[in-house]
Design a protein around this motif. Structure first.
Motif, mmCIF file in Angstrom:
data_model
loop_
_atom_site.group_PDB
_atom_site.id
_atom_site.type_symbol
_atom_site.label_atom_id
_atom_site.label_comp_id
_atom_site.label_asym_id
_atom_site.label_seq_id
_atom_site.Cartn_x
_atom_site.Cartn_y
_atom_site.Cartn_z
ATOM 1 N N SER A 60 0.827 -1.204 0.000
ATOM 2 C CA SER A 60 0.000 0.000 0.000
ATOM 3 C C SER A 60 0.863 1.257 0.000
ATOM 4 O O SER A 60 0.591 2.219 -0.731
ATOM 5 C CB SER A 60 -0.921 -0.010 1.226
ATOM 6 N N GLN A 61 1.914 1.264 0.809
ATOM 7 C CA GLN A 61 2.813 2.413 0.869
ATOM 8 C C GLN A 61 3.527 2.621 -0.467
ATOM 9 O O GLN A 61 3.726 3.754 -0.919
ATOM 10 C CB GLN A 61 3.829 2.206 1.992
ATOM 11 N N THR A 62 3.887 1.515 -1.118
ATOM 12 C CA THR A 62 4.573 1.601 -2.403
ATOM 13 C C THR A 62 3.637 2.119 -3.488
ATOM 14 O O THR A 62 4.033 2.928 -4.338
ATOM 15 C CB THR A 62 5.131 0.222 -2.799
ATOM 16 N N SER A 63 2.394 1.679 -3.455
ATOM 17 C CA SER A 63 1.410 2.179 -4.418
ATOM 18 C C SER A 63 1.204 3.680 -4.245
ATOM 19 O O SER A 63 1.034 4.418 -5.224
ATOM 20 C CB SER A 63 0.082 1.434 -4.247
ATOM 21 N N LYS A 64 1.225 4.136 -2.996
ATOM 22 C CA LYS A 64 1.088 5.571 -2.738
ATOM 23 C C LYS A 64 2.290 6.323 -3.310
ATOM 24 O O LYS A 64 2.134 7.388 -3.922
ATOM 25 C CB LYS A 64 0.964 5.827 -1.238
ATOM 26 N N LEU A 65 3.493 5.780 -3.125
ATOM 27 C CA LEU A 65 4.696 6.391 -3.688
ATOM 28 C C LEU A 65 4.575 6.518 -5.204
ATOM 29 O O LEU A 65 4.885 7.566 -5.789
ATOM 30 C CB LEU A 65 5.919 5.555 -3.314
ATOM 31 N N GLU A 66 4.099 5.463 -5.854
ATOM 32 C CA GLU A 66 3.937 5.494 -7.310
ATOM 33 C C GLU A 66 2.882 6.514 -7.722
ATOM 34 O O GLU A 66 3.051 7.236 -8.718
ATOM 35 C CB GLU A 66 3.562 4.107 -7.820
ATOM 36 N N SER A 67 1.797 6.579 -6.968
ATOM 37 C CA SER A 67 0.731 7.527 -7.273
ATOM 38 C C SER A 67 1.241 8.960 -7.190
ATOM 39 O O SER A 67 0.977 9.786 -8.072
ATOM 40 C CB SER A 67 -0.439 7.324 -6.305
ATOM 41 N N CYS A 114 9.700 12.377 -6.213
ATOM 42 C CA CYS A 114 9.936 11.306 -5.254
ATOM 43 C C CYS A 114 10.716 10.194 -5.952
ATOM 44 O O CYS A 114 10.815 10.175 -7.186
ATOM 45 C CB CYS A 114 8.628 10.787 -4.666
ATOM 46 N N PRO A 115 11.312 9.275 -5.200
ATOM 47 C CA PRO A 115 12.087 8.198 -5.821
ATOM 48 C C PRO A 115 11.231 7.344 -6.753
ATOM 49 O O PRO A 115 10.015 7.238 -6.589
ATOM 50 C CB PRO A 115 12.581 7.381 -4.621
ATOM 51 N N ARG A 116 11.892 6.725 -7.698
ATOM 52 C CA ARG A 116 11.208 5.855 -8.656
ATOM 53 C C ARG A 116 11.178 4.428 -8.117
ATOM 54 O O ARG A 116 12.185 3.918 -7.621
ATOM 55 C CB ARG A 116 11.947 5.908 -9.998
ATOM 56 N N VAL A 117 10.028 3.790 -8.201
ATOM 57 C CA VAL A 117 9.921 2.380 -7.819
ATOM 58 C C VAL A 117 10.455 1.545 -8.978
ATOM 59 O O VAL A 117 9.958 1.627 -10.102
ATOM 60 C CB VAL A 117 8.467 1.991 -7.500
ATOM 61 N N LEU A 118 11.472 0.741 -8.695
ATOM 62 C CA LEU A 118 12.129 -0.053 -9.735
ATOM 63 C C LEU A 118 11.547 -1.452 -9.853
ATOM 64 O O LEU A 118 11.421 -1.991 -10.955
ATOM 65 C CB LEU A 118 13.631 -0.147 -9.441
ATOM 66 N N PHE A 119 11.211 -2.048 -8.725
ATOM 67 C CA PHE A 119 10.682 -3.417 -8.778
ATOM 68 C C PHE A 119 9.982 -3.784 -7.479
ATOM 69 O O PHE A 119 10.180 -3.160 -6.437
ATOM 70 C CB PHE A 119 11.797 -4.431 -9.064
ATOM 71 N N ARG A 120 9.140 -4.804 -7.594
ATOM 72 C CA ARG A 120 8.536 -5.500 -6.459
ATOM 73 C C ARG A 120 8.931 -6.962 -6.591
ATOM 74 O O ARG A 120 8.683 -7.579 -7.624
ATOM 75 C CB ARG A 120 7.010 -5.389 -6.479
ATOM 76 N N GLY A 162 1.545 10.757 4.652
ATOM 77 C CA GLY A 162 1.476 9.847 5.788
ATOM 78 C C GLY A 162 2.557 10.052 6.834
ATOM 79 O O GLY A 162 2.397 9.640 7.981
ATOM 80 N N ASP A 163 3.679 10.684 6.444
ATOM 81 C CA ASP A 163 4.758 10.951 7.407
ATOM 82 C C ASP A 163 5.539 12.172 6.932
ATOM 83 O O ASP A 163 6.751 12.120 6.726
ATOM 84 C CB ASP A 163 5.680 9.741 7.531
ATOM 85 N N LEU A 164 4.829 13.279 6.749
ATOM 86 C CA LEU A 164 5.404 14.467 6.121
ATOM 87 C C LEU A 164 6.218 15.277 7.129
ATOM 88 O O LEU A 164 5.801 16.328 7.604
ATOM 89 C CB LEU A 164 4.304 15.331 5.507
ATOM 90 N N GLN A 169 3.890 6.689 3.949
ATOM 91 C CA GLN A 169 3.297 5.763 4.910
ATOM 92 C C GLN A 169 1.780 5.752 4.764
ATOM 93 O O GLN A 169 1.181 6.690 4.222
ATOM 94 C CB GLN A 169 3.667 6.174 6.342
ATOM 95 N N ASP A 170 1.147 4.688 5.288
ATOM 96 C CA ASP A 170 -0.304 4.705 5.358
ATOM 97 C C ASP A 170 -0.716 5.615 6.520
ATOM 98 O O ASP A 170 0.080 5.920 7.396
ATOM 99 C CB ASP A 170 -0.888 3.298 5.517
ATOM 100 N N SER A 171 -1.957 6.065 6.510
ATOM 101 C CA SER A 171 -2.418 7.024 7.505
ATOM 102 C C SER A 171 -3.773 6.589 8.044
ATOM 103 O O SER A 171 -4.535 5.909 7.352
ATOM 104 C CB SER A 171 -2.531 8.414 6.875
ATOM 105 N N TYR A 172 -4.072 6.997 9.284
ATOM 106 C CA TYR A 172 -5.370 6.624 9.860
ATOM 107 C C TYR A 172 -6.512 7.316 9.129
ATOM 108 O O TYR A 172 -7.651 6.865 9.175
ATOM 109 C CB TYR A 172 -5.406 6.936 11.358
ATOM 110 N N VAL A 173 -6.212 8.418 8.441
ATOM 111 C CA VAL A 173 -7.184 9.052 7.554
ATOM 112 C C VAL A 173 -6.398 9.669 6.402
ATOM 113 O O VAL A 173 -5.395 10.351 6.616
ATOM 114 C CB VAL A 173 -8.026 10.126 8.285
ATOM 115 N N GLU A 174 -6.836 9.404 5.184
ATOM 116 C CA GLU A 174 -6.134 9.934 4.017
ATOM 117 C C GLU A 174 -6.630 11.355 3.750
ATOM 118 O O GLU A 174 -7.504 11.597 2.926
ATOM 119 C CB GLU A 174 -6.361 9.022 2.804
#
Length: 339
Positions: free
Chosen positions: A64-71, A84-90, A200-202, A225-230
């Protein structure tokens, strides 16, 4: 946090060895290594940051955190001053744990940058950050958030606080603050908040300063990070953990030298700029102070030492007392001792 890894000094960058660190409360192992020239996924990068799930149960959260980074990466594609950094692989390791590969971003530590930058550079940094938050608000339309859901999340935070033996004689006042906030959350069937997606952790520790090809500067956001409320409100409250109480300053590595007095003045300026940018918004006037108090209470429950407890309790009490003193909120609780 992951940001600790990004602060590693240049001599490590040149090393042929991988550097491993343990990061954050999640316990997710972090590794910095040279890119593999034989791996197509790592083409075009010099170094790779690998973050591995702490355990199989954490896989979903890390995904979920990685998907947010990509978004956010896609949303920032058109911005020249923030990225932000580029996601290279999962991938998955032999234990089935999720492994995320990200591009390493050469940078200057944010606190060092603010400590030595000129007035115009400080204002430019502040403007980029404010514009980022404005973009988040624009992408987060006002929507109803269930009072029942809100109160249940606060109740879980309260349970976590009760389980922390370090809180000691600060626990009764801590629970009193939670009870008042829970009562307010329950008092409305729905709360109209900007709902969308947030970092999520600004904190400033998760902002890197990078030079661009034209000699300018840009901010690189890391450690989503994920957050208790987006909601952008959660990011604003988290940022003020730094701007008002110097959370990142408190945990700077020993070899990072900054002009603390100058940085605190700059952070106060940034807080005033944020307030001015959103003061005309009803949701900000009505909910920001509450979210700030909640943020400090959430961090308080992680106290590991008496020193942490006193530092965090005082900040939580100050922000809670400001909230409960606002018109109408005294119906839900009373002020607590700040010392």
């Amino acid at each position: 946090t992951v940001s600790v890894l990004y602060w590693l000094r240049p001599w490590i960058y040149a090393s042929t060895m991988a550097v491993e660190l343990q990061a954050g409360y999640s316990g997710c192992p972090i590794k910095l290594r040279k890119a593999d020239p034989e791996d197509p996924a790592e083409e075009g990068v010099a170094y790779v940051v690998e973050k591995t799930s702490a355990n199989l149960e954490y896989n979903k959260r890390l995904e979920s955190q990685t998907s947010k980074l990509e978004s956010y990466g896609k949303a920032m594609a058109g911005h020249s001053h923030i990225r932000c950094p580029r996601v290279l692989f999962r991938r998955h390791d032999e234990q089935g744990r999720l492994v995320i590969g990200m591009s390493f971003e050469p940078h200057t530590n944010c606190m060092e940058y603010l400590s030595t930058s000129l007035v115009g550079e400080v204002q430019a940094f502040t403007n980029v950050l404010i514009n980022f938050m404005k973009s988040s608000v624009s992408a987060s339309p006002l929507a109803p958030w269930s009072g029942e859901v809100f109160s249940s999340k606060l109740a879980r935070f309260k349970q976590d606080a009760e389980a922390n033996t370090v809180l000691g004689d600060r626990l009764p006042a801590t629970l009193q603050m939670f009870d008042a906030l829970i009562a307010f959350a329950k008092s409305r069937k729905e709360h109209q908040l900007p709902i969308g997606e947030c970092h999520g952790d600004l904190t400033l520790s998760n902002m890197l300063v990078q030079s661009d090809k034209s000699g300018g500067r840009r901010i690189v956001l890391i450690d989503f990070q994920d957050s208790y409320v987006e909601s952008p409100l959660a990011d604003m409250a988290k940022l003020c953990q730094d701007l008002v109480y110097g959370w990142t300053m408190r945990f700077l590595p020993d070899d990072v030298n900054v002009d603390a007095a100058r940085v605190y003045l700059i952070m106060s300026h940034m807080k005033r700029e944020m307030e001015a940018a959103f003061a005309d918004q009803q949701w900000y006037r009505e909910y920001f102070q509450m979210f700030f108090a909640i943020n400090q209470l959430r961090v308080l429950r992680y106290s590991q030492t008496a020193d942490d407890r006193e530092y965090l309790y005082e900040s939580a009490a100050i922000e809670f007392n400001k909230w409960v003193s606002q018109p109408g909120n005294s119906a839900f609780g009373t002020t607590v001792p700040e010392q």
